[in-house]
Write an enzyme that holds these catalytic residues in place. Sequence first.
Site, PDB file in Angstrom:
ATOM      1  CG  HIS A 210      -1.924   1.109   1.222  1.00 49.81           C
ATOM      2  ND1 HIS A 210      -1.697   2.311   1.859  1.00 49.81           N
ATOM      3  CD2 HIS A 210      -3.141   1.212   0.640  1.00 49.81           C
ATOM      4  CE1 HIS A 210      -2.739   3.096   1.669  1.00 49.81           C
ATOM      5  NE2 HIS A 210      -3.627   2.466   0.939  1.00 49.81           N
ATOM      6  CB  THR A 212       0.558   4.300   4.134  1.00 50.29           C
ATOM      7  OG1 THR A 212      -0.048   3.010   4.283  1.00 50.29           O
ATOM      8  CG2 THR A 212      -0.497   5.310   3.717  1.00 50.29           C
ATOM      9  CE  LYS A 213       1.293  -1.579   5.751  1.00 49.18           C
ATOM     10  NZ  LYS A 213       0.020  -0.850   5.619  1.00 49.18           N
ATOM     11  CB  ALA A 214       8.855   0.620   3.979  1.00 46.45           C
ATOM     12  CG  PHE A 215       7.954  -2.485  -1.720  1.00 45.31           C
ATOM     13  CD1 PHE A 215       9.270  -2.674  -2.088  1.00 45.31           C
ATOM     14  CD2 PHE A 215       6.968  -2.673  -2.670  1.00 45.31           C
ATOM     15  CE1 PHE A 215       9.598  -3.055  -3.388  1.00 45.31           C
ATOM     16  CE2 PHE A 215       7.278  -3.052  -3.962  1.00 45.31           C
ATOM     17  CZ  PHE A 215       8.596  -3.246  -4.331  1.00 45.31           C
TER      18      PHE A 215
END
Length: 406
Positions: A210, A212-215
């Site tokens: 997603h 908002t994640k780091a990836f």
Amino acid sequence: MHAAIPVATSQVQAPPKLAAPLFPLTRPNAPRLSAYVDDLAAIEDSCWLSNYGPVNDRLEHRLVEKLFAGVGECLTVCNATIGLMIGLKLASERSRKGPYVLMPSFTFAAAAHAVLWAGLKPLLVDIEPESWTADRAQEERLLAAHGDEIAAIMPYATFGTCLDLDRYDRLSDRYDVPVVIDAAASLGSVDARGMGFGTGSRHTIIYSMHATKAFGVGEAGLVYSSDAETIALLRRMGNFGFGADRSATLPGLNSKVSEVAALSALVKLADFEAQIAHRTALAETYLQELPGWTAQRTEGRRIAYQFMPMLLPADLISARDRIRTALSSAGVGTGQYFTPHIFEQPYFRTRCAAEPLPVTEALCARIMSLPISDFMTADDVATVCQIVRGICAEILGADAVQGFRA
């Protein structure tokens, strides 16, 4: 000629300068598809836009190669919630038990929704006070007492921490129950062996991609397992349960990723190691700058920080809303994941079973998440912490005069 997908780290493009300091809780670092027009044109020319296309195939192979040392197999899904749903449904089909899924209440709503959509019922356990992961003693007690009613165990790798997967191997074998790992924030985390979290595990492990994640690539997810049969079955389930003759032989839905989304993830992968190292340095700065705050005891060599979760000092617990409001006014975004926890949310409370949750409740009263992004610097974090310290000092000073006690 079409531009090649990047394989080396490149410079992160800086965001536009803002008129005033602004530190949102998360700031997506979108893969720069505008630099890969030829690759986009190739997708358009191929007319293969989804349905496990060649770009998606390249992505899956590259992810296994770069993040899991070439061990095991993976399947992309349109989002991690769908990944949890098909993972739990397969677990239920295999175990033929139910109705419960053993899971912590300290997690995101998507996990409980996935259990319910899979036709199962969350059985909520407490967490441990330092790791913030599922209480091991409670898990074992409930498995011993209700093993025949538990369709799956679904631990949460809280905020990207690594879990003891050998322990879940033992629990799975002892109680004959499948394990589905909610590792939404763990893509890029590295375990004590120096391997990407999950590498070599036979369990079904679901990661989020997603924004908002780091990836973060927008909307996408990843399912990993060392068991090729598991991934093959999940791939069929994600394609409407179709067998070779396009006749449904398994429970199914549509979990497929578009070729454009797969291209985004390939672009993101090129810079990912550098971005994770940068986020790790920011987290270390928070620990240095806020010594009176309590951080999670994480497991593994490296955590893929999405944001920085920390516990307020005891004398500021009741002032959390005031602190967050003051930080917002100063241009600092915050969160309070996961407050309310699953069993406090009205929809879930009538649809879950729960053990006593004293640690979860105490932690939820204190937790606050602070900003981390690829665009922040260590100086930015120091600035955020200076603002935090100033607000807290002002609150404590005013409340001390008024006889304030937490």
